[in-house]
Design an enzyme around this catalytic site. Structure first.
Site, short mmCIF file in Angstrom:
data_model
loop_
_atom_site.label_atom_id
_atom_site.label_comp_id
_atom_site.label_asym_id
_atom_site.label_seq_id
_atom_site.Cartn_x
_atom_site.Cartn_y
_atom_site.Cartn_z
N GLY A 1 0.84 -1.19 0.00
CA GLY A 1 0.00 0.00 0.00
C GLY A 1 0.88 1.25 0.00
O GLY A 1 2.05 1.21 -0.39
N GLY B 1 2.45 2.94 2.31
CA GLY B 1 3.73 2.89 3.02
C GLY B 1 4.76 2.05 2.26
O GLY B 1 5.88 2.50 2.01
N ASP C 1 -7.83 -0.28 2.32
CA ASP C 1 -8.31 1.09 2.46
C ASP C 1 -8.63 1.77 1.12
O ASP C 1 -9.29 2.79 1.08
CB ASP C 1 -7.26 1.95 3.18
CG ASP C 1 -7.12 1.57 4.65
OD1 ASP C 1 -7.83 0.66 5.09
OD2 ASP C 1 -6.29 2.20 5.35
N ARG D 1 -32.37 -0.37 18.69
CA ARG D 1 -31.13 0.21 19.17
C ARG D 1 -30.42 1.00 18.07
O ARG D 1 -30.66 0.80 16.88
CB ARG D 1 -30.17 -0.90 19.60
CG ARG D 1 -30.53 -1.52 20.92
CD ARG D 1 -29.65 -2.71 21.20
NE ARG D 1 -29.91 -3.21 22.54
CZ ARG D 1 -29.64 -4.44 22.94
NH1 ARG D 1 -29.10 -5.31 22.10
NH2 ARG D 1 -29.89 -4.81 24.18
N MET E 1 -12.33 -0.21 9.24
CA MET E 1 -11.00 0.34 9.00
C MET E 1 -11.06 1.46 7.97
O MET E 1 -12.09 1.70 7.34
CB MET E 1 -10.03 -0.76 8.59
CG MET E 1 -9.56 -1.60 9.78
SD MET E 1 -8.26 -2.74 9.32
CE MET E 1 -7.77 -3.35 10.95
N GLY E 2 -9.93 2.09 7.78
CA GLY E 2 -9.86 3.26 6.89
C GLY E 2 -9.08 4.33 7.62
O GLY E 2 -9.65 5.17 8.30
N ARG E 3 -7.75 4.20 7.52
CA ARG E 3 -6.87 5.07 8.30
C ARG E 3 -7.01 6.54 7.93
O ARG E 3 -7.17 7.40 8.79
CB ARG E 3 -5.42 4.62 8.08
CG ARG E 3 -4.38 5.48 8.70
CD ARG E 3 -3.02 4.91 8.46
NE ARG E 3 -2.76 3.76 9.29
CZ ARG E 3 -2.44 3.84 10.59
NH1 ARG E 3 -2.35 5.00 11.17
NH2 ARG E 3 -2.22 2.76 11.28
N GLU F 1 -12.49 4.28 11.13
CA GLU F 1 -11.61 4.47 12.29
C GLU F 1 -10.86 5.81 12.22
O GLU F 1 -10.51 6.38 13.25
CB GLU F 1 -10.58 3.34 12.36
CG GLU F 1 -9.70 3.28 11.12
CD GLU F 1 -8.60 2.23 11.13
OE1 GLU F 1 -8.47 1.48 12.11
OE2 GLU F 1 -7.87 2.18 10.13
N ARG G 1 -9.53 -7.86 7.19
CA ARG G 1 -8.28 -8.18 6.49
C ARG G 1 -8.06 -9.67 6.33
O ARG G 1 -7.19 -10.09 5.57
CB ARG G 1 -7.09 -7.57 7.25
CG ARG G 1 -7.07 -6.06 7.30
CD ARG G 1 -5.71 -5.51 6.92
NE ARG G 1 -4.63 -6.10 7.64
CZ ARG G 1 -3.86 -5.49 8.56
NH1 ARG G 1 -4.12 -4.23 8.86
NH2 ARG G 1 -2.87 -6.11 9.13
O1 F6P Z 1 -3.62 0.16 6.08
C1 F6P Z 1 -4.45 -0.94 6.26
C2 F6P Z 1 -4.93 -1.00 7.68
O2 F6P Z 1 -5.77 -2.12 7.78
C3 F6P Z 1 -5.64 0.26 8.18
O3 F6P Z 1 -6.96 0.34 7.75
C4 F6P Z 1 -5.47 0.13 9.66
O4 F6P Z 1 -5.47 1.39 10.30
C5 F6P Z 1 -4.14 -0.53 9.81
O5 F6P Z 1 -3.87 -1.19 8.61
C6 F6P Z 1 -4.09 -1.50 10.98
O6 F6P Z 1 -2.81 -1.99 11.12
P1 F6P Z 1 -2.40 -3.11 12.19
O7 F6P Z 1 -2.55 -4.44 11.49
O8 F6P Z 1 -0.97 -2.80 12.50
O9 F6P Z 1 -3.29 -3.00 13.37
#
Ligand code: F6P
Length: 401
Positions: free
Chosen positions: A118, A120, A143, A178, A185-187, A238, A290
C-alpha cells in the site's frame, strides 16, 4: 554481451489483505512461463536486509493459494524500513540499509523485484527505485487509498465483510430498537465505510473526508424515529475525526510505525446514547476485514495485477505500478500513485448516491439535495421517500406543504 539472469523477486509489505496470495501465485506462474526463476522475500522488506530471508516460489508451492487469505511470504508494517510513521510523517530510508538491499539483491541475482504493498510499502519501493534498484509495484490495501488505479485489491473483500456485518446488525438493531455503531477500518479515507454503508444500508456514514457533528447525527436518528424507524445503523471509519478534530487512537506509540487507530465507534455510541437516551451498541470489525478469503472480484483483480507486474519487468518498466483502468490493465509511475492519497470526493458519485438514499454524513441536520447541479425538486425527493416534511420536522422541506 552480459547474459540475462532472469530471476524475479516478490515481496509483500505492510498490513496483509485478501488477494496477496493470488498475486503471488499469478506472478510466479507467469514468470515461470516466461522462463524466470522466482524468489519469495520473507517478512516484507525485512527479508531483503541482513539476515536475508527468502524461499523459492514454484508452481508447486503456489498451488491452491488463489483463495487463501494472508500471505505465504509473511509481512510487516513496522521496523527498519518504516518510512511512514506517526500520523503520516515521511522519513527517508537509511542509506546504509539501501546499500545492504542493493548488495543482497545482487547476491540473490534478482533482476526485477515485485513489491506488493500500500501507500507505506510503495513509498519504500519508490525510494529504493530512486536509488537505482529494479522495482515494480502492485497496489494493495483494503483502504483503497492509492492513486493511479481504479481499485486496490483487498478493498472489495473488506467491503464484503463490512456490508455482511451491517446486514447482521440490521436485524438485531431493529429487533431491539437500538442504535448500532459499526467501526470499520480506513486510516485516512472513508472508502470502506462509504461502500459498506451503500451496500449494507447504513443510515449514517462518518468518514475522514466530511466534517460532522453529534447534533447532526442525533438529528438523523430523531428524524428516523419520527418516521417510525426506531433503530439506526451508523458506520464510522476508524480515521474519521471527532468534531473537535481529534483522532481516536488505540496506541499512540509510533517510533517505527504509524499510530494505531481505533475506538471512535465506542465514543460515538456513548455520546449518542447520552444525548438521546437511546440504547446503543458498538461493534469494531477490525482485522476481520483483512482476514479470510478474497472475493471473486479481488481474485480476478489480483491475478491480473500479478501477471501484469511480470510483464512490466519483462518490458523493463521499472519504477512503475500496475494499474487497473477498467477494462484495461496498464501502469503508472509509483511516484504518481503515492504522491497524495486517493480520498473520497465529498461531492462524488458515491456520496451523492448515499445522500439520495437519505443517508446522513453528519454534516447537515437534514436531508441534503444529493444532486446539487440538477433541477430536481426537494418535493419530488420527499415524495419518493414517502417522507412528510412536517413529520420529520426539518427546515429543508418547510415550503413543501
Ligand atoms: O492500512 C491498512 C490498515 O488495515 C488500516 O486500515 C489500519 O489502520 C491498519 O492497517 C491496521 O494496522 P495493524 O494491522 O498494524 O493494526
Amino acid at each position: 554481451m552480459q547474459q540475462q539472469r532472469r530471476r524475479i523477486g516478490i515481496l509483500t509489505g505492510g498490513g496483509d489483505c485478501p488477494g496477496l496470495n493470488a498475486v503471488i501465485r499469478a506472478a510466479t506462474r507467469s514468470a515461470i512461463y516466461l522462463g524466470y526463476k522466482v524468489v519469495g522475500i520473507r517478512r516484507g522488506f525485512e527479508g531483503l536486509a541482513d539476515p536475508v530471508q527468502t524461499m523459492p516460489l514454484t508452481i508447486a508451492n503456489t498451488y491452491n493459494i488463489l483463495n487463501q487469505g494472508g500471505t505465504i511470504l509473511g509481512s510487516t508494517n513496522k521496523g527498519r524500513f518504516s518510512v511512514k510513521v506517526g500520523t503520516n510523517q515521511l522519513r527517508e530510508l537509511d542509506p546504509a540499509l539501501v546499500a545492504m538491499v542493493r548488495r543482497n539483491l545482487e547476491e540473490l541475482e534478482i533482476d526485477g523485484l515485485i513489491c506488493i504493498g500500500g501507500d507505506g510499502s510503495l513509498t519504500i519501493a519508490w525510494q529504493l527505485f530512486r536509488a537505482g534498484l529494479p522495482i515494480v509495484g502492485v497496489p494493495k490495501t483494503i483502504d483503497n487509498d492509492l492513486r493511479g488505479t481504479a481499485f486496490t485489491f483487498g478493498f472489495d473483500s473488506a467491503v464484503a465483510c463490512a456490508a455482511n456485518a451491517l446486514d447482521r446488525l440490521h436485524t438485531t438493531a431493529a429487533s431491539h430498537e437500538r442504535v448500532m455503531v459499526l467501526e470499520v477500518m480506513g486510516r485516512h479515507t472513508g472508502w470502506i465505510a462509504l461502500h459498506a454503508g451503500l451496500a449494507g444500508g447504513g443510515d449514517v456514514i462518518l468518514i475522514p473526508e466530511i466534517d460532522w457533528t453529534f447534533e447532526n447525527v442525533c438529528a438523523k436518528i430523531l428524524a428516523r424515529q419520527r418516521m417510525g424507524r426506531r433503530f439506526t445503523l451508523i458506520v464510522v471509519a476508524e480515521g474519521a475525526r471527532l468534531p473537535d478534530g481529534g483522532l481516536v487512537t488505540a496506541d499512540a506509540s509510533s517510533a517505527d510505525r504509524q499510530v494505531r487507530l481505533g475506538g471512535i465507534g465506542q465514543v460515538v455510541a456513548e455520546e449518542v446514547g447520552r444525548r438521546l437516551d437511546v440504547e446503543t451498541r458498538c461493534v469494531v470489525l477490525g482485522h476481520l476485514q483483512r482476514g479470510g478469503e478474497p472475493t471473486y472480484f479481488d481474485r480476478c483483480l489480483s491475478t491480473q495485477y500479478g501477471a501484469h507486474a511480470v510483464r512490466l519487468i519483462e518490458e523493463q518498466k521499472f519504477g512503475q505500478m500496475v494499474s487497473y483502468d477498467p477494462p484495461d490493465m496498464t501502469s503508472v509511475s509509483i511516484e504518481a500513485a503515492i504522491e497524495r492519497l486517493h480520498t473520497v470526493d465529498p461531492n462524488g458519485a458515491g456520496v451523492q448516491a448515499a445522500r439520495a438514499m437519505a443517508v446522513s454524513f453528519g454534516d447537515t441536520p437534514d436531508y441534503q439535495n444529493p444532486f446539487p447541479n440538477s433541477q430536481i425538486k426537494q418535493e419530488t425527493y420527499a415524495e419518493q421517500f414517502n417522507v412528510s416534511p412536517s413529520a420529520i420536522g426539518v427546515s429543508h422541506f418547510d415550503d413543501y406543504e
